[in-house]
Design an enzyme around this catalytic site. Structure first.
Site, mmCIF file in Angstrom:
data_model
loop_
_atom_site.group_PDB
_atom_site.id
_atom_site.type_symbol
_atom_site.label_atom_id
_atom_site.label_comp_id
_atom_site.label_asym_id
_atom_site.label_seq_id
_atom_site.Cartn_x
_atom_site.Cartn_y
_atom_site.Cartn_z
ATOM 1 N N SER A 1 20.680 44.464 88.682
ATOM 2 C CA SER A 1 21.179 44.162 90.023
ATOM 3 C C SER A 1 22.650 44.465 90.197
ATOM 4 O O SER A 1 23.456 44.243 89.282
ATOM 5 C CB SER A 1 20.943 42.673 90.339
ATOM 6 O OG SER A 1 19.574 42.357 90.282
ATOM 7 N N HIS B 1 17.615 35.964 93.329
ATOM 8 C CA HIS B 1 16.845 35.973 92.085
ATOM 9 C C HIS B 1 16.728 34.575 91.473
ATOM 10 O O HIS B 1 15.686 34.227 90.901
ATOM 11 C CB HIS B 1 17.471 36.944 91.085
ATOM 12 C CG HIS B 1 17.242 38.392 91.438
ATOM 13 N ND1 HIS B 1 16.003 39.000 91.365
ATOM 14 C CD2 HIS B 1 18.102 39.343 91.886
ATOM 15 C CE1 HIS B 1 16.114 40.266 91.735
ATOM 16 N NE2 HIS B 1 17.369 40.495 92.065
#
Length: 503
Positions: free
Chosen positions: A335, A433
């Site tokens: 990410s 997340h």
């Protein structure tokens, strides 16, 4: 001597006389152009009022709420056509009038609330009926219209775009009216129902998918832009997967898109995924697929902000990949860290302003900054560090890169782990997340050396690891207790930050 009220009155009359003189002159100079303009504006407002009065039906009485006939489909089509014909400012006025004048009947709500209080000593059936009436009275008039619009062709997409406009008005503060938030809440509630997981379809995007879909996948990619058709072909080819949620009411429109790399181990840099062309024409070797790396997830519809889609997409894709590769056990994101560089610049400015800038790094590290940057006379080490981070020059110097690695890594770890908004992670990607139950697993140095990656996060990326047996527990700990589950590497970097920064 004139009194203060007399002076004020004289000034007001003088101002009024001057204004009348200016208006008369302007009217003569423009051949009454202003009158025509005002007449045009008045006509537009009248048109809005007439349309809304015609298409937004009164809320049926409680007794007839399930017996009222639906309005003509033409009402919904007229509303859609009229709204699309407006410019940005006119849309603002139109939505303001819709949300203000055709919302909840507050007088009726107040009366029913009073009745509910008066009924507390009566039997339960009476109390429940009054509660139900009160609940029904809280329905905005325009909600019926929104429901009917969703049933005409293109109506759902229209409402998604309408909510995008409302969100833009709220975020830009074009209007301070609280009615816009009510309208946004009504739209979000309806869209959450219409886009529930049971009504979504998971589609795998391949090179054989329709050209229109492939073009939209390329267009909507917000994390790592697609450079050309060859790049796109590789992202949907061997050792890669691309999935999207679609909805029957919006055919040909991917709603949220997830890109996955199938690798031997969890990737620690994005260049190996998006710039490696050697896999373009290869056949997949199942034995080389040990990890699934989610390297990009993009929501394509601004109007679906806050409607839970990405979380469900990851879960669906995990099950899909487990079905295709039963031995697959490692799932992780790779990410970006948007906002880290700007946060760091703000932190450096704040420390300098408060006079304790030297507390951010150790004394030895500040000495290293001075040595590494060859400071000109009169330049502080703090200014030198800020300038370094604001440019990508340090990336081209092995000496500077080696020096900055431990400093930036621990600062980034603190940004992800320690910086909070209302108790949750400040960084939006981290928050996403962690809500899904992932573990903040590994920070990666020189993971994104593209100009965008360096500008946003000093080239650092992070893996959020999905341990499937722990995601439910981790999600609950985060959402209910605001506890972030992180690896020893991340916690070690956080500890270094606290030690070196004298916090």
């Amino acid at each position: 001597m004139l009194t203060q009220p007399a002076v004020c009155a004289f000034r007001a009359s003088l101002k009024c006389w001057r204004l009348r003189t200016v208006v008369k002159a302007a009217l003569r100079a423009s051949d009454f152009g202003i009158c025509r303009c005002l007449s045009s504006t008045s006509g537009a407002v009248t048109g809005m009022e007439e349309l809304l009065a015609r298409v937004v039906s009164p809320l049926p009485t409680y007794e007839t709420r399930e017996k009222s006939p639906p309005p003509p489909e033409a009402n919904s089509l007229d509303f859609m056509h009229f709204y699309r014909s407006l410019d940005k400012e006119e849309k603002l006025d139109f939505l303001a009038k819709l949300s203000r004048d055709f919302g909840v009947d507050h007088k009726t709500v107040s009366e029913l609330a009073g009745k509910l209080l008066d009924s507390q000593l009566r039997d339960l059936a009476t109390i429940l009926q009054v509660e139900d009436r009160l609940r029904y009275s809280l329905t905005p008039r325009y909600k019926q219209l929104l429901n009917h619009i969703s049933r005409v062709e293109g109506g759902v997409k229209f409402l998604v775009d309408l909510r995008a406009d409302v969100l833009e008005i709220i975020s830009s503060r074009s209007s301070e009216s609280p009615h816009f938030r009510d309208l946004n809440g009504a739209l979000k509630s309806l869209l959450s129902e219409w886009f529930s997981i049971g009504l979504l379809r998971l589609e795998r995007i391949t090179w054989q998918s329709p050209c229109e879909i492939l073009q939209k996948i390329s267009q909507y990619e917000a994390v790592h832009p697609v450079r050309n058709w060859a790049d796109l072909k590789r992202r949907v080819g061997p050792y890669r997967r691309c999935y999207a949620f679609t909805h029957a009411a919006m055919p040909g429109e991917p709603l949220v898109v997830l890109h996955v790399a199938l690798t031997e181990e969890i990737s620690d840099n994005i260049q190996s995924i998006v710039r490696e062309f050697s896999t373009l024409d290869l056949e997949e070797d199942v034995n080389k697929v040990n990890a699934a790396v989610f390297y990009s997830i993009s929501s394509t519809q601004a109007g679906l902000q806050g409607v839970e889609l990405g979380n469900y997409l990851i879960k669906k894709v995990v099950r899909e990949l487990q079905s295709e590769f039963p031995h697959l056990a490692h799932f992780s994101s790779l990410s970006p860290i948007p906002g880290f560089s700007s946060w760091l610049q703000g932190l450096l400015s704040q420390y300098r302003k408060e006079g304790h800038g030297l507390d951010l790094l150790s004394e030895q590290e500040w000495h290293e900054v001075e040595k590494a940057t060859d400071l000109p006379p009169g330049t502080s080490a703090m200014d030198a560090l800020r300038k370094l981070i604001a440019t990508s020059e340090w990336m081209r110097s092995e000496r500077l890169s080696c020096f900055l690695e431990p400093v930036l890594m621990r600062l980034c770890a603190w940004y992800l782990f320690g910086e909070k908004r209302r108790g949750y992670a400040l960084n939006p990607v981290a928050n996403f997340h962690l809500q899904n139950g992932a573990t903040m697993w590994r920070l990666n140095w020189h993971a994104d050396t593209s100009p965008k990656g360096v500008a946003n996060s000093c080239g650092i990326m992070v893996n959020y690891r999905y341990f499937l047996n722990e995601t439910s527990k981790n999600s609950s700990l985060y959402l209910q207790n605001k506890i972030i589950i992180a690896s020893d590497q991340v916690l070690g970097l956080v500890s270094q930050f606290q030690k070196n920064s004298k916090l």
